[in-house]
Design a protein around this motif. Structure first.
Motif, short mmCIF file in Angstrom:
data_model
loop_
_atom_site.label_atom_id
_atom_site.label_comp_id
_atom_site.label_asym_id
_atom_site.label_seq_id
_atom_site.Cartn_x
_atom_site.Cartn_y
_atom_site.Cartn_z
N ALA A 306 23.10 -12.14 -4.62
CA ALA A 306 22.09 -12.31 -3.57
C ALA A 306 20.69 -12.27 -4.16
O ALA A 306 20.44 -11.56 -5.14
N LEU A 307 19.82 -13.04 -3.54
CA LEU A 307 18.39 -13.00 -3.87
C LEU A 307 17.68 -12.55 -2.59
O LEU A 307 17.94 -13.10 -1.52
N THR A 334 22.37 -8.36 -7.16
CA THR A 334 21.17 -8.66 -6.38
C THR A 334 19.90 -8.66 -7.22
O THR A 334 19.72 -7.80 -8.07
N VAL A 335 19.06 -9.65 -6.95
CA VAL A 335 17.72 -9.71 -7.53
C VAL A 335 16.72 -9.66 -6.38
O VAL A 335 16.94 -10.30 -5.35
N ILE A 336 15.66 -8.88 -6.55
CA ILE A 336 14.64 -8.79 -5.48
C ILE A 336 13.27 -9.22 -6.00
O ILE A 336 13.00 -9.13 -7.20
N VAL A 355 15.23 2.59 -5.12
CA VAL A 355 16.63 3.01 -5.28
C VAL A 355 17.04 2.64 -6.70
O VAL A 355 16.55 1.65 -7.25
N PRO A 356 17.93 3.43 -7.31
CA PRO A 356 18.30 3.11 -8.70
C PRO A 356 19.02 1.77 -8.83
O PRO A 356 18.99 1.16 -9.90
N GLU A 357 19.62 1.29 -7.73
CA GLU A 357 20.34 0.01 -7.79
C GLU A 357 19.40 -1.19 -7.95
O GLU A 357 19.85 -2.28 -8.29
N ALA A 358 18.11 -1.00 -7.69
CA ALA A 358 17.15 -2.11 -7.81
C ALA A 358 16.83 -2.29 -9.30
O ALA A 358 15.76 -1.93 -9.77
N ASN A 359 17.78 -2.88 -10.00
CA ASN A 359 17.63 -2.98 -11.46
C ASN A 359 17.33 -4.39 -11.91
O ASN A 359 17.39 -4.70 -13.10
N ALA A 360 17.04 -5.27 -10.97
CA ALA A 360 16.67 -6.65 -11.32
C ALA A 360 15.54 -7.08 -10.39
O ALA A 360 15.78 -7.54 -9.28
N ILE A 361 14.32 -6.86 -10.85
CA ILE A 361 13.16 -7.08 -9.99
C ILE A 361 12.24 -8.12 -10.61
O ILE A 361 11.95 -8.06 -11.81
N VAL A 362 11.79 -9.06 -9.79
CA VAL A 362 10.71 -9.95 -10.20
C VAL A 362 9.47 -9.48 -9.45
O VAL A 362 9.53 -9.24 -8.24
N THR A 363 8.37 -9.31 -10.16
CA THR A 363 7.15 -8.82 -9.52
C THR A 363 6.09 -9.92 -9.49
O THR A 363 5.94 -10.67 -10.45
#
Lengths: 427, 346
Positions: A306-307, A334-336, A355-363
């Motif tokens: 998911a994105l 998931t990527v956010i 949350v620790p699960e947010a391990n793929a973030i584009v800023t």
């Protein structure tokens, strides 16, 4: 379902009569447009201006930016003007590519921003590269803030649709064709590829914090599936939401960068099987409900990945994080996309929730960073309103005419569908 | 030729071991100790002098030592200050960190040092100067000097530095904006493809885990307690006399409510850009319920209401600023003998 986007490239705008498109030039008639707009008796006065890329022009306070789109059969922006409505996303849609209707005029709230057509702010967003037909709207005195927002929202969409109709006779277009099947067809289309769902967060929090889905305020819907083709046709309209930097204008919905990119990889790297629209509400209970309902639908679609795109920051960061966490707990990779509020000096924690699960973030960058903008030869709108909007303050206007603002104040400056080149790194 | 001023301790300065740890700072012309390695690696620069100081002396006389270093900087006018490397040595690490911070932050001259990642001085000083990652002990001297020389050379030549991991120093923890070649959506979908395929990818933002705030124990006796009202909902006197911003607040304010029983429409308003302010402007007590507190006071449920509104805008305000506000507000309330607080958010 098949949608053909017929794109007519527009590279300049002029006033003239009759209104028409000549080559890549859009010619519009101010008197005729004024007549259209004054059909709404809540509008006291309206005037028009033009802002072209590279010119020393500043527009503020900007409420919405809309790409002119129209259909000969069916309608764009369904649910806004008529009682009856059809499902959007099929047939032929004419798009004026490179040109937008931009609404300004006395401020409604604190969430309206700046577009500079040249200078450093022009690097931050896509709007500065477009030709703007600017509409300056003044409401009647009796119109209250909520109605004021509705008046400017509907006026902008109406003008974009009317101007879009000028494309009907044009023959010099390029086409993009999109196909979309039902859930079963989509699911089975590429059995060897992982399935990806796009979670489309949209602000749903009151005046200047709303989005509209087929004309209905997204506060009063639950998370729902929709097709990318509907989005192209204006099923989603901005309620001039949230602060300028992260505002998903109607243009950003129509040209959703995530959807475009998901289509590019569709059938090659993964199977893009659906979109779930997730309203970002104010209370924790609503956030938990929408998390559950969103994740449930992503699972129903059989997603492996998911994105999630974002709108706003602060309390919406909680929605972003808890949906991401729940997707990951369900084995959905998931990527956010988010912006950051790391303070003017960049030394603060970037996000108010995690949350620790947010391990793929584009800023899309630190929105608290400040930028000194040069004075412009021409301002369309009300310069002094910078003192009241998000990203500005009472000291924003410098004695020499320059403008000191945070990235927050630049329209689309950290667009959260990722339609900006801005990012941030740690040094 | 560019000039470097070097700092080291009694041991690496070849004065002696622990028995010389109280050596007062002194300066010698030219390169001494590890500076010799730097000199060899950087022919385009001159090590103008080496400051040597005992670790214990520095630890117990920080201000005096900093004054001494400042005097040497003023005398030699270096283009760069290099200290250490300190490896895992705690006191030496602090001396390197203190001196580099002085030179970089107060004197405006670039300063670098080198340390092992577990040296406590890394966390204390990485935000203020560039600390190159080194091995744990002096066995890693050659590698440390090579990395520090490379970074020193780039700084002296005015070259644009790469990311901390490329240059080999600990990130200062500062987020800076950059322009990418690909937009955020392109990067996000590429990251998703890698994540789906089980390939390595790099998040653009490392998530912090926050300190959880434990709720305090309930007040045993509300009937004799003094209660204050705080809000992050941006309620201010009408006209916003102190220009509290609509977002990214940098201060909080305290407004005197003596003699008032409620916050009246037209006398107070919301300036917060993060919510629909119409209803708060209709009745500011919706966000800052001073009216209810005053009623409870009248009914004897609350001993006393602190007659002030403490307010800020919690919209897009950085965690660092918010933490500072919290500390400042708590100090104010404690000094006023307040025992409980109603804190409303929006």
């Amino acid at each position: 379902m098949v949608l053909e986007l017929r794109k007519i490239a527009i590279r300049s705008i002029e006033f003239g009569s009759p209104a028409r498109i000549e080559g890549d030039k859009l010619i519009v008639d101010p008197d005729e447009m004024k007549e259209w707009m004054l059909e709404d008796s809540r509008i006291k006065n309206v005037s028009f201006d033009i802002a072209l890329p590279g010119t020393s022009t500043r527009i503020l306070p900007v409420k919405d930016v809309i790409e002119p789109r129209a259909k000969q059969e069916g309608e764009t922006f369904p649910g806004l003007f008529r009682e009856d409505m059809e499902e959007a996303g099929s047939g032929v849609t004419y798009c004026l590519d490179g040109c937008v209707v931009t609404t300004t005029g006395p401020i409604v709230g604190f969430q309206e921003g700046v577009i500079d057509m040249s200078g450093p702010a022009a690097e931050y967003n896509v709007y500065s590269k477009l030709c703007h037909l600017v509409m300056i709207l003044e409401k009647q005195d009796y119109v209250d803030p909520h109605e004021h927002e509705e008046v400017v929202r509907l006026a902008g969409i109406k003008l974009a649709r009317k101007v879009g109709e000028l494309a009907f006779p044009c023959e010099n277009y390029t086409t993009e064709t999109y196909e979309w099947g039902n859930i079963g067809e989509n699911y089975n289309a590429y059995p060897d590829l992982p399935r990806v769902v796009y979670v489309y967060n949209c602000m749903s929090q009151g005046l200047l914090h709303d989005s509209y889905f087929y004309g209905r305020d997204s506060k009063i819907i639950v998370p729902t599936m929709l097709t990318p083709l509907e989005v192209f046709d204006g099923a989603l309209v901005s309620g001039n939401c949230v602060s300028p930097g992260s505002k998903t204008t109607t243009y950003m919905h129509q040209n959703n960068a995530c959807i475009k990119e998901l289509f590019k990889h569709h059938g090659k790297d993964f199977n893009f099987v659906g979109i779930v629209l997730c309203p970002l509400m104010t209370t924790l209970k609503e956030k938990f409900r929408n998390r559950m309902l969103t994740v449930r639908q992503v699972k129903m679609l059989g997603a492996d990945g998911a994105l999630i795109s974002q709108e706003g920051f602060g309390n919406p960061t909680t929605d972003l994080m808890i949906v991401c966490q729940e997707l990951e707990r369900n084995g959905i990779k998931t990527v956010i996309i988010t912006n950051e509020d790391a303070g003017i000096d960049g030394m603060s924690e970037s996000l108010p929730d995690s949350v620790p699960e947010a391990n793929a973030i584009v800023t899309t960058g630190n929105s608290n960073a400040t930028l000194m903008l040069p004075a412009m030869d021409k301002t369309i709108g009300v310069l002094k309103d910078i003192e009241r909007v998000c990203g500005g303050n009472v000291n924003s206007i410098q004695p020499d005419g320059r403008l000191l603002i945070e990235i927050h104040g630049i329209m689309g400056g950290h667009n959260l569908q990722g339609n900006t080149l801005v990012g941030a790194v740690t040094i | 030729m560019k000039k470097i001023l070097f700092y080291t301790n009694q041991f690496f300065g070849q004065i002696g071991g622990e028995e010389f740890a109280y050596t007062e700072p002194f300066v010698e012309e030219g390169a001494k100790g590890p500076a010799m390695g730097l000199k060899a690696a950087l022919p385009e620069a001159e090590i103008v002098a080496t400051v040597i100081c005992g670790d214990n002396y520095f630890a117990e006389n920080v201000d005096k030592c900093k004054e001494f270093i400042q005097a040497q900087v003023e005398k030699y006018q270096p283009d760069l200050f290099v200290a250490g490397p300190a490896f895992n040595a705690g006191r030496f690490g602090i001396a390197c960190g203190e001196s580099c911070t002085l030179v970089q932050e107060d004197l405006g001259i670039p300063a670098i040092t080198g340390m092992y990642e577990e040296n406590p001085a890394v966390d204390m000083f990485k935000a203020y100067c560039k600390i190159v990652k080194t091995a744990k002990s002096a066995a890693g001297m050659k590698d440390a000097i090579a990395k520090m020389s490379a970074l020193a050379g780039k700084i002296l030549r005015g070259e644009k530095l790469g990311l901390p991991k490329e240059e080999g120093y600990f990130p200062m923890g500062k987020r800076v904006n950059v322009f990418h070649e690909k937009n955020g959506a392109v990067r996000a979908v590429e990251m998703l493809v890698r994540k789906l395929n089980g390939e390595p990818y790099e998040t653009e933002l490392e998530i912090s885990t926050y300190e959880k705030v434990e709720p305090s124990a309930p007040l045993p006796d509300l009937k004799h307690a003094k209660i204050a009202l705080c809000t992050s909902g941006g309620i201010v006197p009408f006209g916003n006399p102190d220009h509290l911003t609509a977002a990214s607040a940098k201060f909080w304010k305290k407004y005197d409510l003596a003699g008032l029983d409620k916050l009246e429409k037209g006398k107070f308003e919301s300036v917060h850009a993060g919510y629909d302010p119409v209803y708060a402007n209709e009745n500011p007590n919706r966000v800052a319920p001073y009216n209810v507190l005053k009623e409870l006071e009248k009914e004897g449920e609350i001993g006393e209401v602190y007659p002030y509104l403490i307010t800020t805008t919690g919209n897009s305000t950085s965690v660092a600023d918010a933490t500072r506000f919290g500390k400042e507000i708590a100090e104010d309330l404690k000094a006023a003998g307040v025992q409980g607080v109603i804190l409303t958010s929006t």
